[in-house]
Design a protein around this motif. Sequence first.
Motif, PDB file in Angstrom:
ATOM      1  N   LEU A  43     -60.562  71.184 -10.652  1.00 36.73           N
ATOM      2  CA  LEU A  43     -61.217  71.974 -11.704  1.00 36.73           C
ATOM      3  C   LEU A  43     -60.194  72.535 -12.704  1.00 36.73           C
ATOM      4  O   LEU A  43     -60.214  73.730 -13.036  1.00 36.73           O
ATOM      5  CB  LEU A  43     -62.007  73.145 -11.080  1.00 36.73           C
ATOM      6  CG  LEU A  43     -62.905  72.803  -9.875  1.00 36.73           C
ATOM      7  CD1 LEU A  43     -63.367  74.080  -9.172  1.00 36.73           C
ATOM      8  CD2 LEU A  43     -64.086  71.960 -10.305  1.00 36.73           C
ATOM      9  N   VAL A  99     -57.636  73.318 -16.029  1.00 41.33           N
ATOM     10  CA  VAL A  99     -57.665  73.412 -17.483  1.00 41.33           C
ATOM     11  C   VAL A  99     -57.343  72.019 -18.032  1.00 41.33           C
ATOM     12  O   VAL A  99     -56.702  71.216 -17.356  1.00 41.33           O
ATOM     13  CB  VAL A  99     -56.630  74.431 -18.013  1.00 41.33           C
ATOM     14  CG1 VAL A  99     -56.942  75.838 -17.541  1.00 41.33           C
ATOM     15  CG2 VAL A  99     -55.200  74.047 -17.623  1.00 41.33           C
ATOM     16  N   PHE A 125     -55.891  84.439 -12.597  1.00 38.71           N
ATOM     17  CA  PHE A 125     -57.023  84.538 -11.672  1.00 38.71           C
ATOM     18  C   PHE A 125     -57.588  83.120 -11.482  1.00 38.71           C
ATOM     19  O   PHE A 125     -58.204  82.566 -12.387  1.00 38.71           O
ATOM     20  CB  PHE A 125     -58.098  85.472 -12.262  1.00 38.71           C
ATOM     21  CG  PHE A 125     -59.418  85.405 -11.545  1.00 38.71           C
ATOM     22  CD1 PHE A 125     -59.476  85.430 -10.157  1.00 38.71           C
ATOM     23  CD2 PHE A 125     -60.610  85.327 -12.253  1.00 38.71           C
ATOM     24  CE1 PHE A 125     -60.697  85.352  -9.481  1.00 38.71           C
ATOM     25  CE2 PHE A 125     -61.833  85.263 -11.598  1.00 38.71           C
ATOM     26  CZ  PHE A 125     -61.875  85.270 -10.211  1.00 38.71           C
ATOM     27  N   GLY A 126     -57.351  82.535 -10.287  1.00 38.83           N
ATOM     28  CA  GLY A 126     -57.846  81.183 -10.015  1.00 38.83           C
ATOM     29  C   GLY A 126     -56.765  80.144 -10.225  1.00 38.83           C
ATOM     30  O   GLY A 126     -56.628  79.588 -11.312  1.00 38.83           O
ATOM     31  N   ILE A 175     -52.267  73.560 -11.572  1.00 37.26           N
ATOM     32  CA  ILE A 175     -51.997  72.867 -12.842  1.00 37.26           C
ATOM     33  C   ILE A 175     -51.724  73.877 -13.963  1.00 37.26           C
ATOM     34  O   ILE A 175     -50.690  73.820 -14.632  1.00 37.26           O
ATOM     35  CB  ILE A 175     -53.162  71.919 -13.205  1.00 37.26           C
ATOM     36  CG1 ILE A 175     -53.155  70.713 -12.252  1.00 37.26           C
ATOM     37  CG2 ILE A 175     -53.057  71.462 -14.664  1.00 37.26           C
ATOM     38  CD1 ILE A 175     -54.194  69.650 -12.546  1.00 37.26           C
ATOM     39  N   SER A 176     -52.642  74.828 -14.159  1.00 39.39           N
ATOM     40  CA  SER A 176     -52.416  75.831 -15.218  1.00 39.39           C
ATOM     41  C   SER A 176     -51.143  76.624 -14.931  1.00 39.39           C
ATOM     42  O   SER A 176     -50.411  77.024 -15.845  1.00 39.39           O
ATOM     43  CB  SER A 176     -53.614  76.774 -15.317  1.00 39.39           C
ATOM     44  OG  SER A 176     -54.002  77.235 -14.035  1.00 39.39           O
ATOM     45  N   GLU A 213     -55.416  82.763  -5.383  1.00 41.92           N
ATOM     46  CA  GLU A 213     -56.309  81.697  -4.932  1.00 41.92           C
ATOM     47  C   GLU A 213     -56.876  82.090  -3.570  1.00 41.92           C
ATOM     48  O   GLU A 213     -56.119  82.483  -2.685  1.00 41.92           O
ATOM     49  CB  GLU A 213     -55.535  80.365  -4.860  1.00 41.92           C
ATOM     50  CG  GLU A 213     -56.297  79.205  -4.268  1.00 41.92           C
ATOM     51  CD  GLU A 213     -57.653  78.966  -4.932  1.00 41.92           C
ATOM     52  OE1 GLU A 213     -57.714  78.780  -6.153  1.00 41.92           O
ATOM     53  OE2 GLU A 213     -58.669  78.993  -4.196  1.00 41.92           O
ATOM     54  N   MET A 214     -58.201  81.965  -3.435  1.00 42.91           N
ATOM     55  CA  MET A 214     -58.830  82.407  -2.184  1.00 42.91           C
ATOM     56  C   MET A 214     -58.810  81.336  -1.101  1.00 42.91           C
ATOM     57  O   MET A 214     -58.940  81.652   0.077  1.00 42.91           O
ATOM     58  CB  MET A 214     -60.263  82.905  -2.432  1.00 42.91           C
ATOM     59  CG  MET A 214     -61.203  81.855  -2.904  1.00 42.91           C
ATOM     60  SD  MET A 214     -62.962  82.332  -2.916  1.00 42.91           S
ATOM     61  CE  MET A 214     -62.939  84.076  -3.022  1.00 42.91           C
ATOM     62  N   LYS A 230     -55.580  75.321  -0.639  1.00 47.48           N
ATOM     63  CA  LYS A 230     -55.200  75.195  -2.054  1.00 47.48           C
ATOM     64  C   LYS A 230     -53.914  75.976  -2.331  1.00 47.48           C
ATOM     65  O   LYS A 230     -53.052  75.526  -3.087  1.00 47.48           O
ATOM     66  CB  LYS A 230     -56.332  75.702  -2.968  1.00 47.48           C
ATOM     67  CG  LYS A 230     -57.472  74.699  -3.148  1.00 47.48           C
ATOM     68  CD  LYS A 230     -58.440  75.170  -4.218  1.00 47.48           C
ATOM     69  CE  LYS A 230     -59.377  74.053  -4.628  1.00 47.48           C
ATOM     70  NZ  LYS A 230     -60.347  74.479  -5.655  1.00 47.48           N
ATOM     71  N   GLY A 240     -56.137  84.939  -1.118  1.00 50.96           N
ATOM     72  CA  GLY A 240     -57.243  85.841  -0.825  1.00 50.96           C
ATOM     73  C   GLY A 240     -58.018  86.153  -2.094  1.00 50.96           C
ATOM     74  O   GLY A 240     -57.799  85.541  -3.149  1.00 50.96           O
ATOM     75  N   ASP A 241     -58.930  87.110  -1.976  1.00 53.00           N
ATOM     76  CA  ASP A 241     -59.774  87.484  -3.116  1.00 53.00           C
ATOM     77  C   ASP A 241     -58.917  88.207  -4.166  1.00 53.00           C
ATOM     78  O   ASP A 241     -58.307  89.243  -3.877  1.00 53.00           O
ATOM     79  CB  ASP A 241     -60.893  88.402  -2.607  1.00 53.00           C
ATOM     80  CG  ASP A 241     -61.863  88.787  -3.715  1.00 53.00           C
ATOM     81  OD1 ASP A 241     -61.591  88.497  -4.907  1.00 53.00           O
ATOM     82  OD2 ASP A 241     -62.900  89.388  -3.381  1.00 53.00           O
ATOM     83  N   ALA A 242     -58.920  87.681  -5.381  1.00 52.01           N
ATOM     84  CA  ALA A 242     -58.083  88.252  -6.444  1.00 52.01           C
ATOM     85  C   ALA A 242     -58.394  89.722  -6.693  1.00 52.01           C
ATOM     86  O   ALA A 242     -57.509  90.477  -7.118  1.00 52.01           O
ATOM     87  CB  ALA A 242     -58.278  87.452  -7.729  1.00 52.01           C
ATOM     88  N   ASP A 287     -59.615  82.184 -14.727  1.00 52.65           N
ATOM     89  CA  ASP A 287     -60.113  80.820 -14.474  1.00 52.65           C
ATOM     90  C   ASP A 287     -60.695  80.688 -13.069  1.00 52.65           C
ATOM     91  O   ASP A 287     -60.807  79.589 -12.546  1.00 52.65           O
ATOM     92  CB  ASP A 287     -58.970  79.811 -14.690  1.00 52.65           C
ATOM     93  CG  ASP A 287     -59.495  78.398 -14.898  1.00 52.65           C
ATOM     94  OD1 ASP A 287     -60.661  78.240 -15.298  1.00 52.65           O
ATOM     95  OD2 ASP A 287     -58.734  77.438 -14.651  1.00 52.65           O
ATOM     96  N   TRP A 293     -63.957  82.219 -10.324  1.00 45.94           N
ATOM     97  CA  TRP A 293     -65.415  82.206 -10.476  1.00 45.94           C
ATOM     98  C   TRP A 293     -65.810  83.121 -11.633  1.00 45.94           C
ATOM     99  O   TRP A 293     -65.291  84.221 -11.803  1.00 45.94           O
ATOM    100  CB  TRP A 293     -66.125  82.597  -9.194  1.00 45.94           C
ATOM    101  CG  TRP A 293     -65.875  81.709  -8.007  1.00 45.94           C
ATOM    102  CD1 TRP A 293     -66.034  82.078  -6.711  1.00 45.94           C
ATOM    103  CD2 TRP A 293     -65.470  80.324  -7.970  1.00 45.94           C
ATOM    104  NE1 TRP A 293     -65.735  81.024  -5.878  1.00 45.94           N
ATOM    105  CE2 TRP A 293     -65.391  79.937  -6.621  1.00 45.94           C
ATOM    106  CE3 TRP A 293     -65.145  79.371  -8.935  1.00 45.94           C
ATOM    107  CZ2 TRP A 293     -65.012  78.643  -6.226  1.00 45.94           C
ATOM    108  CZ3 TRP A 293     -64.762  78.082  -8.545  1.00 45.94           C
ATOM    109  CH2 TRP A 293     -64.709  77.742  -7.222  1.00 45.94           C
ATOM    110  N   LEU A 300     -66.667  86.952 -12.001  1.00 47.14           N
ATOM    111  CA  LEU A 300     -65.623  87.936 -11.687  1.00 47.14           C
ATOM    112  C   LEU A 300     -64.647  88.172 -12.842  1.00 47.14           C
ATOM    113  O   LEU A 300     -63.740  88.994 -12.714  1.00 47.14           O
ATOM    114  CB  LEU A 300     -64.847  87.505 -10.435  1.00 47.14           C
ATOM    115  CG  LEU A 300     -65.669  87.445  -9.146  1.00 47.14           C
ATOM    116  CD1 LEU A 300     -64.785  87.070  -7.970  1.00 47.14           C
ATOM    117  CD2 LEU A 300     -66.347  88.792  -8.882  1.00 47.14           C
TER     118      LEU A 300
END
Length: 231
Positions: free
Chosen positions: A57, A59, A82-83, A88-89, A110-111, A115, A137-139, A156, A158, A161
């Motif tokens: 997913l 950019v 975020f994400g 890649i980004s 990254e949660m 990944k 974990g959760d950002a 980037d 979900w 959020l």
Amino acid sequence: MSTTLDSPRVQRTLDRLFQDADSGDPGIIARVRGDLERRGPSPDPERLAHLLADAYLPVSREVGRLLHLLAFATRARTVVEFGTSFGISTVFLAAAVRDAGGGGRVIGSEMHPEKVRRARHNLEESGLGELVEIREGDALVTLRDVEGPIDLVLLDGWKNLYLPVLQMLEPRLRRGALIVADDLDIAPDDLRPYLEYVRGAGSGYGSVEIPLGDRLEVSCWHGRDGREGGA
Ligand SMILES: C[S@@+](CC[C@H](N)C(=O)[O-])C[C@H]1O[C@@H](n2cnc3c(N)ncnc32)[C@H](O)[C@@H]1O
């Protein structure tokens, strides 16, 4: 003069990652769409991350180059993402931090644990690993204590959020910090509160939509009510 993005090591890494994304993502996304249609459209965030565990997913290349350009032009020293997914980004952002030469760093989030592992590997492969810390974990938890001033934020993860993540980071934004929110085309309903916030009169942000990739919103923090954030 060439930039870190032109280095063979970075190019090889990005070529491999984009190739993997181009060949794998469409099938995964179609399968997940089918799954969501059967079981209902609103899985919890962890379940969605699990369903999309093998999807990059990313950019687009153009958005990646824009990220590099923005981070380099502003001589960003603290970049928050975020994400991160497979990174890649993060490669584009870390390349800009290296080119800016100010001893800066990228803090990713990254949660999904696998990944995180693979993003770290990809960053090492690109030669930029030492500039990046990826928080697992959760950002909303892992980015809570990022030290300011923050110069650039990429949103980037979900889409529902984006607003809480930005509001959490806002007190530590440097005046003039840039916020890049990707994927306006992907989940317009989820992103509406975010866009109303950054575009609103008196928000403290200047904000403009950019028709690149899946469309993005680039906002600049001016400060609000005498508050300038962490600078
Ligand atoms: C669109 S992808 C990121 C792509 C990446 N920026 C790139 O360009 O390669 C979104 C990622 O955000 C992660 N994510 C979603 N919500 C999250 C959260 N609350 N905390 C940490 N990571 C999250 C997902 O697991 C997914 O890997």
